[in-house]
Design a protein around this motif. Structure first.
Motif, PDB file in Angstrom:
ATOM      1  N   GLY A  34       0.803  -1.213   0.000  1.00 41.53           N
ATOM      2  CA  GLY A  34       0.000   0.000   0.000  1.00 41.53           C
ATOM      3  C   GLY A  34       0.835   1.262   0.000  1.00 41.53           C
ATOM      4  O   GLY A  34       2.024   1.251   0.338  1.00 41.53           O
ATOM      5  N   PHE A  46      -4.979   6.727   3.673  1.00 37.25           N
ATOM      6  CA  PHE A  46      -4.789   5.684   2.671  1.00 37.25           C
ATOM      7  C   PHE A  46      -4.844   6.287   1.278  1.00 37.25           C
ATOM      8  O   PHE A  46      -5.675   7.159   0.998  1.00 37.25           O
ATOM      9  CB  PHE A  46      -5.881   4.631   2.845  1.00 37.25           C
ATOM     10  N   THR A  49      -3.780   0.488  -2.738  1.00 34.57           N
ATOM     11  CA  THR A  49      -3.194  -0.800  -2.377  1.00 34.57           C
ATOM     12  C   THR A  49      -3.318  -1.764  -3.538  1.00 34.57           C
ATOM     13  O   THR A  49      -4.202  -1.609  -4.401  1.00 34.57           O
ATOM     14  CB  THR A  49      -3.853  -1.384  -1.112  1.00 34.57           C
ATOM     15  N   TYR A  58      -7.086  -1.085  -5.221  1.00 31.88           N
ATOM     16  CA  TYR A  58      -8.126  -0.301  -4.577  1.00 31.88           C
ATOM     17  C   TYR A  58      -7.542   1.085  -4.322  1.00 31.88           C
ATOM     18  O   TYR A  58      -6.402   1.203  -3.889  1.00 31.88           O
ATOM     19  CB  TYR A  58      -8.569  -0.954  -3.263  1.00 31.88           C
ATOM     20  N   ALA A  60      -8.171   5.317  -2.975  1.00 36.37           N
ATOM     21  CA  ALA A  60      -8.957   6.333  -2.301  1.00 36.37           C
ATOM     22  C   ALA A  60      -9.684   7.163  -3.355  1.00 36.37           C
ATOM     23  O   ALA A  60      -9.159   7.376  -4.456  1.00 36.37           O
ATOM     24  CB  ALA A  60      -8.063   7.232  -1.456  1.00 36.37           C
ATOM     25  N   SER A 102      -6.040  -4.417   3.318  1.00 40.39           N
ATOM     26  CA  SER A 102      -6.340  -3.451   4.366  1.00 40.39           C
ATOM     27  C   SER A 102      -6.236  -2.056   3.807  1.00 40.39           C
ATOM     28  O   SER A 102      -5.484  -1.808   2.860  1.00 40.39           O
ATOM     29  CB  SER A 102      -5.383  -3.609   5.558  1.00 40.39           C
ATOM     30  N   ARG A 103      -6.989  -1.141   4.408  1.00 37.35           N
ATOM     31  CA  ARG A 103      -6.864   0.276   4.068  1.00 37.35           C
ATOM     32  C   ARG A 103      -6.403   1.080   5.269  1.00 37.35           C
ATOM     33  O   ARG A 103      -6.466   2.313   5.252  1.00 37.35           O
ATOM     34  CB  ARG A 103      -8.207   0.814   3.581  1.00 37.35           C
ATOM     35  N   SER A 104      -5.928   0.379   6.291  1.00 37.84           N
ATOM     36  CA  SER A 104      -5.516   1.151   7.469  1.00 37.84           C
ATOM     37  C   SER A 104      -4.259   0.572   8.121  1.00 37.84           C
ATOM     38  O   SER A 104      -3.160   1.030   7.837  1.00 37.84           O
ATOM     39  CB  SER A 104      -6.664   1.236   8.464  1.00 37.84           C
TER      40      SER A 104
END
Length: 119
Positions: A34, A46, A49, A58, A60, A102-104
């Motif tokens: 990411g 974010f 990723t 994916y 933002a 994950s986005r975090s």
């Protein structure tokens, strides 16, 4: 695991930059790689990723259509191509690696590279 980000710099609005992240220390099958960014006085957010093997991506909403994340697995490198840059894209950009999507919260983080977009 070591992640080494590079490619930041100063660019005018509307311009482009490509960030690179060299990954080492293990095989990354099953990992997601990411990019995150943190602007002065703001929380880290974010950006994008990609699955190391699947290639699934994916983004933002703020960068969708302008940024492209990709991998070159032979070189163990992740890229972030940034086009149509805006002053609000100014931030320190970090690459990260995580087991799974994950986005975090990511398991491993590299040092940042500064991107400055002038108006």
């Amino acid at each position: 695991v070591q992640l080494q980000a590079s490619g930041g710099g100063l660019v005018q609005a509307g311009g482009s930059l490509r960030l690179s992240c060299a990954a080492s220390g293990r095989t990354f099958s099953g990992y997601y790689m990411g990019w995150f960014r943190q602007a002065p006085g703001k929380e880290r957010e974010f950006v994008a990723t990609i699955g190391w093997i699947s290639g699934g991506t994916y983004y933002a909403d703020s960068v969708k259509g302008r940024f492209t994340i990709s991998t070159e697995t032979v070189k163990n490198t992740v890229y972030l191509q940034m086009n149509s840059l805006k002053p609000e894209d100014t931030a320190v950009y970090y690459c990260a690696a995580n087991v799974g999507f994950s986005r975090s919260n990511y398991d491993y983080w590299g040092q940042g590279t500064l991107v400055t977009v002038s108006s």
